[in-house]
Write an enzyme that holds these catalytic residues in place. Sequence first.
Site, PDB file in Angstrom:
ATOM      1  N   GLY A  11       0.787  -1.225   0.000  1.00 27.17           N
ATOM      2  CA  GLY A  11       0.000   0.000   0.000  1.00 27.17           C
ATOM      3  C   GLY A  11       0.821   1.278   0.000  1.00 27.17           C
ATOM      4  O   GLY A  11       1.919   1.333  -0.566  1.00 27.17           O
ATOM      5  N   ILE A  12       0.290   2.308   0.652  1.00 24.47           N
ATOM      6  CA  ILE A  12       0.974   3.600   0.635  1.00 24.47           C
ATOM      7  C   ILE A  12       2.310   3.539   1.371  1.00 24.47           C
ATOM      8  O   ILE A  12       3.237   4.278   1.051  1.00 24.47           O
ATOM      9  CB  ILE A  12       0.094   4.735   1.200  1.00 24.47           C
ATOM     10  CG1 ILE A  12      -0.184   4.551   2.685  1.00 24.47           C
ATOM     11  CG2 ILE A  12      -1.198   4.863   0.420  1.00 24.47           C
ATOM     12  CD1 ILE A  12      -0.862   5.762   3.326  1.00 24.47           C
ATOM     13  N   TYR A 161     -12.598   2.919  13.843  1.00 21.67           N
ATOM     14  CA  TYR A 161     -11.559   3.478  12.990  1.00 21.67           C
ATOM     15  C   TYR A 161     -11.527   5.010  13.088  1.00 21.67           C
ATOM     16  O   TYR A 161     -10.448   5.608  13.193  1.00 21.67           O
ATOM     17  CB  TYR A 161     -11.802   3.053  11.541  1.00 21.67           C
ATOM     18  CG  TYR A 161     -10.762   3.549  10.576  1.00 21.67           C
ATOM     19  CD1 TYR A 161      -9.488   2.994  10.554  1.00 21.67           C
ATOM     20  CD2 TYR A 161     -11.047   4.576   9.678  1.00 21.67           C
ATOM     21  CE1 TYR A 161      -8.519   3.455   9.670  1.00 21.67           C
ATOM     22  CE2 TYR A 161     -10.092   5.036   8.788  1.00 21.67           C
ATOM     23  CZ  TYR A 161      -8.832   4.473   8.789  1.00 21.67           C
ATOM     24  OH  TYR A 161      -7.871   4.934   7.910  1.00 21.67           O
TER      25      TYR A 161
END
Length: 277
Positions: A11-12, A161
């Site tokens: 991912g990032i 989250y």
Amino acid sequence: MNLAITGATSGIGEFTLRNLIPAFEQIFILARNKQKAENLLKDLKTDASQKCIFIYCDLTDMDSVVSAAQELSNHCDQLDVLINNAGGIFKQKEITKDQFETSLSANHLGHFLLTNKLLPLLLNSNVAKIINVSSEAHRAAKVRFSDLNYKENSYSAFGAYANVKLFNILFTKSLVELYGDKGLKSYALHPGVVKTNFGSDTSGIFAFLWKLATPFMISAEDGAKTSIFLAKSKFPENLNGSYFKNSKAVKPSSSASSKSMRQKLWAVSEELLADWL
């Protein structure tokens, strides 16, 4: 210059790592999946991979976090940049072996402990910088400090989250408040809504909305741009502790700017982690 980053095997985080390798002499990849880390290192050019050291670190296991910080300190006496990038959203409520709700542990407590354990190395640097990957989801947070592990209240994946992403910003501001006078810089950021496997572990209305939004999401490479920008750039003192979006400082929610909330979060985090701090 030394860099440590969590969650850099996909991912990032992976794109952040790849782009920052030329700017650092030594890079510590803190991750729990050894195979992914080894595959990443094999994929890098030889000169780049030789700069990187994998250190096992599971943010949902506090003993692992303490061991990772100790191992890192065995390699160097100074850390210049720490990027707390790892995180995730968890479909079902789960409790770790340390008796913490998993989202709280993986997104906040693990990084809180890791950062505190690495502070001596960071404060040995005259350019120390901590970068915390947060999210615009923090604006939806509804925090009950008396029940961070959802023992009394119902659990929602997105709600949990949103709370921990708020904690990332509060933590950032606390670090500046406590250590800014010693030269420490700390920034939080929203990477953008990135097209990764992030939303695949959710259900209900959030999963539905995530699927609808997928065509409009940015790539992981674009999602890494603000992290890279923060790691490479110098900012005036008045921006220390700021929250960034699209590589620009923006105003977070009123809760994220609350001094009482960040002090409460720090105190509660220390209490929960008393056995490891």
